[in-house]
Design a protein around this motif. Sequence first.
Motif, PDB file in Angstrom:
ATOM      1  N   HIS A  46      45.842  38.500  35.209  1.00  5.43           N
ATOM      2  CA  HIS A  46      47.074  37.773  35.505  1.00  5.43           C
ATOM      3  C   HIS A  46      47.495  36.939  34.314  1.00  5.43           C
ATOM      4  O   HIS A  46      46.695  36.629  33.447  1.00  5.43           O
ATOM      5  CB  HIS A  46      46.867  36.745  36.635  1.00  5.43           C
ATOM      6  CG  HIS A  46      46.552  37.331  37.961  1.00  5.43           C
ATOM      7  ND1 HIS A  46      46.501  36.571  39.094  1.00  5.43           N
ATOM      8  CD2 HIS A  46      46.281  38.572  38.360  1.00  5.43           C
ATOM      9  CE1 HIS A  46      46.214  37.324  40.128  1.00  5.43           C
ATOM     10  NE2 HIS A  46      46.065  38.543  39.701  1.00  5.43           N
ATOM     11  N   TRP A  48      49.300  33.219  34.462  1.00 12.28           N
ATOM     12  CA  TRP A  48      49.840  32.179  35.348  1.00 12.28           C
ATOM     13  C   TRP A  48      50.653  31.202  34.504  1.00 12.28           C
ATOM     14  O   TRP A  48      50.148  30.675  33.494  1.00 12.28           O
ATOM     15  CB  TRP A  48      48.720  31.395  36.026  1.00 12.28           C
ATOM     16  CG  TRP A  48      47.861  32.204  36.938  1.00 12.28           C
ATOM     17  CD1 TRP A  48      48.186  32.676  38.181  1.00 12.28           C
ATOM     18  CD2 TRP A  48      46.507  32.629  36.699  1.00 12.28           C
ATOM     19  NE1 TRP A  48      47.123  33.354  38.727  1.00 12.28           N
ATOM     20  CE2 TRP A  48      46.091  33.348  37.840  1.00 12.28           C
ATOM     21  CE3 TRP A  48      45.620  32.473  35.648  1.00 12.28           C
ATOM     22  CZ2 TRP A  48      44.818  33.896  37.954  1.00 12.28           C
ATOM     23  CZ3 TRP A  48      44.354  33.025  35.748  1.00 12.28           C
ATOM     24  CH2 TRP A  48      43.969  33.728  36.891  1.00 12.28           C
ATOM     25  N   THR A 210      61.300  41.785  36.932  1.00 13.25           N
ATOM     26  CA  THR A 210      60.960  41.265  38.269  1.00 13.25           C
ATOM     27  C   THR A 210      62.073  41.542  39.277  1.00 13.25           C
ATOM     28  O   THR A 210      63.249  41.459  38.933  1.00 13.25           O
ATOM     29  CB  THR A 210      60.741  39.732  38.182  1.00 13.25           C
ATOM     30  OG1 THR A 210      59.716  39.471  37.252  1.00 13.25           O
ATOM     31  CG2 THR A 210      60.359  39.138  39.516  1.00 13.25           C
ATOM     32  N   GLU A 244      50.587  43.470  33.086  1.00 16.28           N
ATOM     33  CA  GLU A 244      50.181  43.028  34.418  1.00 16.28           C
ATOM     34  C   GLU A 244      51.208  43.534  35.415  1.00 16.28           C
ATOM     35  O   GLU A 244      52.365  43.804  35.057  1.00 16.28           O
ATOM     36  CB  GLU A 244      50.074  41.493  34.507  1.00 16.28           C
ATOM     37  CG  GLU A 244      51.417  40.777  34.459  1.00 16.28           C
ATOM     38  CD  GLU A 244      51.353  39.286  34.779  1.00 16.28           C
ATOM     39  OE1 GLU A 244      50.322  38.645  34.568  1.00 16.28           O
ATOM     40  OE2 GLU A 244      52.388  38.762  35.243  1.00 16.28           O
ATOM     41  N   THR A 245      50.781  43.693  36.653  1.00 14.01           N
ATOM     42  CA  THR A 245      51.726  44.013  37.718  1.00 14.01           C
ATOM     43  C   THR A 245      51.450  43.070  38.879  1.00 14.01           C
ATOM     44  O   THR A 245      50.342  42.534  39.009  1.00 14.01           O
ATOM     45  CB  THR A 245      51.556  45.466  38.219  1.00 14.01           C
ATOM     46  OG1 THR A 245      50.211  45.639  38.641  1.00 14.01           O
ATOM     47  CG2 THR A 245      51.907  46.487  37.157  1.00 14.01           C
ATOM     48  N   GLY A 246      52.444  42.883  39.716  1.00 13.22           N
ATOM     49  CA  GLY A 246      52.248  42.019  40.875  1.00 13.22           C
ATOM     50  C   GLY A 246      53.164  42.420  42.015  1.00 13.22           C
ATOM     51  O   GLY A 246      54.279  42.891  41.788  1.00 13.22           O
ATOM     52  N   LEU A 248      54.033  40.225  45.236  1.00  8.00           N
ATOM     53  CA  LEU A 248      53.732  38.946  45.887  1.00  8.00           C
ATOM     54  C   LEU A 248      54.650  38.734  47.088  1.00  8.00           C
ATOM     55  O   LEU A 248      55.823  39.108  47.046  1.00  8.00           O
ATOM     56  CB  LEU A 248      53.939  37.786  44.904  1.00  8.00           C
ATOM     57  CG  LEU A 248      53.161  37.854  43.585  1.00  8.00           C
ATOM     58  CD1 LEU A 248      53.536  36.669  42.698  1.00  8.00           C
ATOM     59  CD2 LEU A 248      51.672  37.854  43.853  1.00  8.00           C
TER      60      LEU A 248
END
Length: 404
Positions: A46, A48, A210, A244-246, A248
């Motif tokens: 990640h 942050w 995003t 990175e991927t997310g 959420l």
Amino acid sequence: MSGRTCDIAIIGGGLSGGLIALALRQQRPELTVRVIEGGPAIGGNHRWSWFSTDLSPAGEALMAPFRKTEWTHGYDVRFPGLERTLEADYRSLASPDFAATLARELAPGTLLTNRPVAQIAADRVLLESGEEITARCVIDCRGFTPSATLRGGWQVFMGRHIRTAGPHGITRPVIMDAQVDQLAPAGNGGAYRFVYVLPLGLEEVFVEDTYYADTPQLDRSALSGRIDQYCRAHGIDGEPVGFETGVLPVITGGDFAAYQAEQRIPGVAIAGGRGGFVHPLTSYTLPIAVNIALAIAEDADLPGEQLAAKLESAARQHWRRMGFYRALGRMLFHGAAAHQRYRIFGRFYGLPEPLIERFYAGGSTLFDKLRVLSGKPPIPIHRGARALLAKSPSLLAPDTKDIR
Ligand SMILES: Cc1cc2nc3c(=O)[nH]c(=O)nc-3n(C[C@H](O)[C@H](O)[C@H](O)COP(=O)(O)OP(=O)(O)OC[C@H]3O[C@@H](n4cnc5c(N)ncnc54)[C@H](O)[C@@H]3O)c2cc1C
């Protein structure tokens, strides 16, 4: 410690588990702690980030040992019809630096990796390997779990860390560049799209695409193609050195008592995303994880059951305080056609900077809330009113897809 393996066992060596261990080390170094991580590395993969204004002085002190990138010349946002530089300092921490700092700061033997946990009880943790760890207090930090008890949408993203061929010339973070194509991504129900750009060094940049999307679909090749496109359009040329991927949750409503009942293991404290300690609209958890870590260190002598009850009550309080952000989430997902959703953030970023800072820190005042909701609305009033009453789909994500 009376024959137990440790005083405090933390399950999950992600952001919240790592910060709790660090806070305990700083404030209660005599306690023995185990952080039991199922994956190969503490902190996963990640990056942050947070605003300096998100943290209290005590929070800043907790984060001080981490090697991080810091920007002190403000940040930019870009929308159709609005370009603005805001003043707040911004910080970003990558998982390898998170893991390296914890390895240096925590007592030897605290961090255990490649140890998936099979069962959890108030005074013990059973690993898949059959090993048992006993503790006075067990804290569950296994991360957010999608649940039918909560409702909302998703924040889906892919970020690429690029080493450029020469200086890229970007001087400030761009937190939201919504001057990009807002058309619905293929196979998705529609989305608010923006690109996030962090100049990590003179010849290093992080570019993230995003979406505030209705479905948790992560289309890797489409996202990767759009990052290529953005880089070409902005003269960013270089070699990828990381990504990175997310996916959420963006929580817009639900039955939090039912969510807590679903997660509860008698006598086990729950922290981090799993405990509901998230900003429902930004999906950020770092400032909240910092506060919870500091609070746990202060309460480190409590028996596990009492700590569990205290954290449950703190999570309920947090849920109540976040009601305004859940309502804004409903406006975002239900108040505007997907390609018009950017208007909501665009209008928000025209507001006074202290209000924006409090919004990110999850500390909007009543006046802030009235200010956000008053004035020329970014979407038709009747749609906004309907959106506030709308029910989003459940966050169970049965059709979560990761398209490679
Ligand atoms: C790519 C990405 C970028 C993000 N960026 C930001 C940001 O910039 N700012 C921000 O505030 N938030 C950000 N978030 C959101 C949020 O802060 C993170 O998801 C954060 O890591 C949540 O912390 P956590 O400790 O609850 O969960 P996690 O950090 O996900 O940690 C949970 C840990 O538990 C482990 N685990 C799970 N099950 C078991 C088991 N059975 N046994 C042992 N271990 C187990 C997992 O392997 C994992 O390491 C980001 C999230 C992602 C995915």
